[in-house]
Design an enzyme around this catalytic site. Structure first.
Site, PDB file in Angstrom:
ATOM      1  CE  LYS A 272      -2.735   9.372   2.603  1.00 24.32           C
ATOM      2  NZ  LYS A 272      -3.782   8.957   3.538  1.00 24.32           N
TER       3      LYS A 272
ATOM      4  CD  GLU B 111      -1.484   2.410   2.050  1.00 22.04           C
ATOM      5  OE1 GLU B 111      -2.266   3.360   2.069  1.00 22.04           O
ATOM      6  OE2 GLU B 111      -0.354   2.469   2.592  1.00 22.04           O
TER       7      GLU B 111
HETATM    8  O1  G3P Z   1      -4.917   2.704   2.969  1.00 21.89           O
HETATM    9  C1  G3P Z   1      -4.976   2.417   4.326  1.00 21.89           C
HETATM   10  C2  G3P Z   1      -4.342   3.508   5.141  1.00 21.89           C
HETATM   11  O2  G3P Z   1      -3.104   3.807   4.574  1.00 21.89           O
HETATM   12  C3  G3P Z   1      -5.183   4.754   5.228  1.00 21.89           C
HETATM   13  O3  G3P Z   1      -4.682   5.683   6.115  1.00 21.89           O
HETATM   14  O4  G3P Z   1      -3.447   7.668   6.776  1.00 21.89           O
HETATM   15  O5  G3P Z   1      -2.303   5.474   6.768  1.00 21.89           O
HETATM   16  O6  G3P Z   1      -2.859   6.595   4.633  1.00 21.89           O
HETATM   17  P1  G3P Z   1      -3.256   6.384   6.069  1.00 21.89           P
HETATM   18 MG    MG Z   2      -2.378   5.160   3.098  1.00 21.50          MG
END
Ligand code: G3P
Ligand code: MG
Length: 249
Positions: free
Chosen positions: A113, A36
């Protein structure tokens, strides 16, 4: 029950600076099923892998990603904040990452994002790169911003998308369905049996973030969620093996 997949969250981000090549390489070496990563756009519209809109936390720069060209960002140190061992690590572009990733047998979750800054055309720019590197068939696009998911589906309705949320909502599964999303990516505290059941019934994948504690890993494996996102993929793999053994005994 299908195996719960393990995605390295921002790469193996407990072991190396998040969203950098060392973190991605360690994720691959750990045996993670997927990676991810978070995407923001530079001033010259180059997608780069960085979690925050602001450079302050994870680089030696200041200000916003969107105010710098990629060439300017490339010279920043994106590793020392984590450990001096990584002082030569820089921000990676999505393109450079994909040149490496396409030779790996892993899945990919690109998180757009766009919940703070709604970067113009980010969806089509990212889509074209994924297409160019032939990784669309093993990539899911997620976002906290539903408009980003709708735009992605307009570009190509067959691209898998996932609605990201940390907010409890009564009709969460129906809401994700209304966006034509193929999956729900939810914060671990929203996970319960009912949500798993609803996702199964409505044929929507359920993936949980960020799962770093063994007790939460066990819960996810027991409930049979489709995937977890973790900063510690090596530990998640070990826990998954134990859970499988436990099931067989
Ligand atoms: O995609 C899951 C997670 O990454 C979402 O939150 O803030 O860690 O990007 P964050
Ligand atoms: Mg994330």
């Amino acid at each position: 029950m299908a195996k719960t997949m393990i995605f390295a969250h921002r790469g193996a981000s407990k072991l190396a600076p998040e969203n950098t090549m060392p973190a991605f390489e360690l994720a691959q070496a750990s045996g993670a099923d997927g990676i991810e990563t978070d995407v923001q756009l530079t001033k010259d519209q180059i997608p780069v892998l960085i979690h925050d809109e602001n450079l302050r936390r994870t680089t030696n720069g200041t200000g916003f990603v969107q105010d710098y060209t990629y060439a300017e960002l490339e010279s920043l140190d994106a590793g020392s904040w984590f450990s001096s061992e990584f002082s030569d690590v820089s921000i990676v572009s999505l393109d450079a990452f994909l040149r490496w990733f396409k030779h790996q047998s892993m899945f990919l979750n690109i998180e757009l994002k766009t919940n703070v800054i709604e970067y113009k055309d980010i969806e089509s720019i990212v889509y074209e790169l994924l297409k160019q590197h032939h990784v669309l068939d093993r990539t899911v696009i997620s976002s906290f911003n539903p408009r980003s998911l709708i735009r992605m589906k307009k570009i190509n309705p067959s691209v898998p998308t996932a609605f990201l949320t940390s907010t409890k909502m009564i009709n969460l599964v129906d809401y994700a369905k209304s966006l034509n999303a193929n999956a729900l990516h939810v914060k671990h505290r929203l996970l319960d049996k009912r949500l798993v059941k609803q996702c199964k019934e409505k044929k929507i994948k359920l993936r949980i973030y960020t799962v770093n504690r063994p007790s939460m890993m066990k819960k996810c494996y027991k409930l049979g969620v489709d995937a977890i996102f973790t900063d510690v993929p090596h530990e998640a793999i070990e826990q998954r093996m134990l859970a499988e053994k436990h099931r067989k005994d």
